[in-house]
Design a protein around this motif. Structure first.
Motif, PDB file in Angstrom:
ATOM      1  N   LEU A  49      29.280  23.646  35.028  1.00  0.00           N
ATOM      2  CA  LEU A  49      29.146  24.483  33.834  1.00  0.00           C
ATOM      3  C   LEU A  49      28.577  23.658  32.684  1.00  0.00           C
ATOM      4  N   VAL A  50      27.266  23.490  32.685  1.00  0.00           N
ATOM      5  CA  VAL A  50      26.613  22.664  31.664  1.00  0.00           C
ATOM      6  C   VAL A  50      26.465  23.459  30.375  1.00  0.00           C
ATOM      7  N   GLU A  51      26.249  22.751  29.300  1.00  0.00           N
ATOM      8  CA  GLU A  51      26.128  23.376  27.980  1.00  0.00           C
ATOM      9  C   GLU A  51      24.969  24.374  27.964  1.00  0.00           C
ATOM     10  N   GLY A  52      25.222  25.517  27.355  1.00  0.00           N
ATOM     11  CA  GLY A  52      24.190  26.532  27.255  1.00  0.00           C
ATOM     12  C   GLY A  52      24.186  27.531  28.397  1.00  0.00           C
ATOM     13  N   ARG A  53      25.063  27.336  29.381  1.00  0.00           N
ATOM     14  CA  ARG A  53      25.156  28.250  30.525  1.00  0.00           C
ATOM     15  C   ARG A  53      26.532  28.911  30.540  1.00  0.00           C
ATOM     16  N   THR A  54      26.666  29.975  31.311  1.00  0.00           N
ATOM     17  CA  THR A  54      27.954  30.638  31.486  1.00  0.00           C
ATOM     18  C   THR A  54      28.342  30.618  32.958  1.00  0.00           C
ATOM     19  N   ALA A  55      29.636  30.752  33.215  1.00  0.00           N
ATOM     20  CA  ALA A  55      30.132  30.864  34.583  1.00  0.00           C
ATOM     21  C   ALA A  55      30.729  32.250  34.759  1.00  0.00           C
ATOM     22  N   ALA A  56      30.447  32.868  35.889  1.00  0.00           N
ATOM     23  CA  ALA A  56      30.935  34.224  36.166  1.00  0.00           C
ATOM     24  C   ALA A  56      32.050  34.146  37.193  1.00  0.00           C
ATOM     25  N   TYR A  57      33.193  34.760  36.878  1.00  0.00           N
ATOM     26  CA  TYR A  57      34.352  34.705  37.771  1.00  0.00           C
ATOM     27  C   TYR A  57      34.713  36.105  38.275  1.00  0.00           C
ATOM     28  N   VAL A  58      34.973  36.180  39.567  1.00  0.00           N
ATOM     29  CA  VAL A  58      35.469  37.398  40.197  1.00  0.00           C
ATOM     30  C   VAL A  58      36.982  37.264  40.280  1.00  0.00           C
ATOM     31  N   LEU A  59      37.708  38.181  39.657  1.00  0.00           N
ATOM     32  CA  LEU A  59      39.161  38.096  39.594  1.00  0.00           C
ATOM     33  C   LEU A  59      39.785  39.046  40.602  1.00  0.00           C
ATOM     34  N   SER A  60      40.520  38.468  41.560  1.00  0.00           N
ATOM     35  CA  SER A  60      41.126  39.264  42.631  1.00  0.00           C
ATOM     36  C   SER A  60      42.619  39.004  42.785  1.00  0.00           C
ATOM     37  N   GLY A  61      43.182  38.134  41.941  1.00  0.00           N
ATOM     38  CA  GLY A  61      44.599  37.825  42.045  1.00  0.00           C
ATOM     39  C   GLY A  61      44.959  36.566  41.290  1.00  0.00           C
ATOM     40  N   THR A  62      46.156  36.086  41.547  1.00  0.00           N
ATOM     41  CA  THR A  62      46.725  34.960  40.797  1.00  0.00           C
ATOM     42  C   THR A  62      45.832  33.733  40.796  1.00  0.00           C
TER      43      THR A  62
END
Length: 361
Positions: A88-101
């Protein structure tokens, strides 16, 4: 020895023949007169084990040639931080898929490092189902998409994986790596604590594409830098020798039992047996995961009330069943049926479940 049926969620059951081999070799490994617990990680004996284990993983998982196989420490929890620190370098975003704990915990660690967005989530459904990831929309400049393929607490598992359109796909496979056939070429980075299906706690398997390594910032500390570990063949510092040795033996056990294809066949039979017992109980047992999201590794269910849940755990323990109490944050019942759990163990559990139903239903 007393009969015990081990359904622990992790550290989990290991194959009996692997434990027997460990016992036989513990004081004298391959005629060296030394224990595996005391050999040098720079010795020829260990170098052979180390290299062979990496090669076994490549063969069993059909890992693409442009990927590195690493042995790290700290479990998936350390990977929650290492992934964004490296990618996750500066200027970028990370996308997370949330499916549980566990996917939520991974996202929380990434939030401390940089900008994070939620690409898909089933939180509104209380994580009874995995979110739909078909046609997942991700910004083309995203650093990566992260998902957890199997959630041990909710008892859910993805059957399909997203195609993020050229954005690197990262997966936490801690609880289902080596349990079913998966096209590893779909992923750019995979990590998994070994203590479910691959061995004991203490070693984390990481599979990462070489092109990702080239973009890691120089500011990442060496001990947390995937590129540094890859350049040193996972020997940058003292590796968890004993854990990797046991992973080696478990991988050979998997190969003897038909490889991942054979293991998956047996895992499906076990899961179908337990879910059928739940579904045919007339509502006494309630499965907690949606039918289309049910995990092949963690069967979660409950009885009509908390009192009978507690009674189920107590009586099952008296009959030799271990680990059927659900996660402390969830309070349900759970049977974790990882690779080394035998079909005969699941048959014994279903017999107990039917008996309990007859007495308390």
């Amino acid at each position: 020895m007393a009969q015990s049926y081990n359904f622990n969620a992790g550290p989990a059951r290991l194959p009996a023949e692997v434990l027997e081999q460990v016992r036989e070799e513990l004081l004298d490994l391959n005629g060296t007169g030394l224990s595996v617990l005391e050999i040098s990680h720079r010795s020829k004996v260990y170098e052979t084990i180390h290299g062979e284990t990496r090669q076994l993983l490549r063969e069993l998982l059909d890992i693409p040639s442009d990927c590195e196989v690493l042995f790290l420490q700290g479990g998936a929890s350390t990977q929650f931080a290492m992934v964004p620190l490296n990618l996750l370098v500066e200027g970028r975003t990370a996308a997370y898929v949330l499916s549980g704990t566990w996917s939520v915990k991974a996202r929380m660690e990434a939030d401390k490092v940089g900008d994070v967005v939620v690409a898909a989530s089933s939180e509104a459904d209380k994580f009874r189902n995995v979110p739909d990831v078909r046609g997942l929309s991700v910004r083309p400049d995203a650093a990566y998409v992260h998902m957890t393929t199997n959630e041990t607490i909710a008892g859910t598992q993805f059957r399909e994986f997203p195609d993020p359109g050229g954005v690197p796909l990262v997966a936490d496979m801690s609880s289902d790596l080596l349990s079913r056939t998966v096209d590893m070429s779909r992923f750019d980075l995979v990590y998994a604590g070994a203590q479910k299906n691959a061995g004991p706690s203490g070693v984390t398997i990481v599979i990462v594409r070489n092109d990702l390594l080239r973009g890691i910032p120089r500011t990442v500390p060496d001990i947390l830098n995937y590129r540094v570990h890859a350049e040193h063949g996972s020997l940058f510092h003292t590796p968890p020798v004993f854990s990797i040795y046991i992973v080696n033996l478990v991988l050979k056990w998997i190969r003897r039992n038909g490889g991942v294809v054979g293991i998956e066949r047996n895992n499906r039979r076990k899961a179908e047996l337990l879910y059928r017992t739940v579904d045919e109980s007339g509502g006494f047992y309630e499965g907690l995961a949606g039918r289309d999201s049910r995990s092949m590794m963690n069967v979660t269910f409950r009885t009509p009330d908390a009192e009978r849940d507690e009674l189920f755990v107590k009586e099952s323990e008296r009959h030799g069943f271990v680990g059927l109490k659900g996660h402390r944050d969830a309070g349900h019942l759970r049977a974790s049926i990882y690779n080394a759990v035998g079909l005969e163990d699941c048959l014994a559990l279903t017999a107990f479940m039917r008996s309990f139903l007859q007495r308390y239903g």
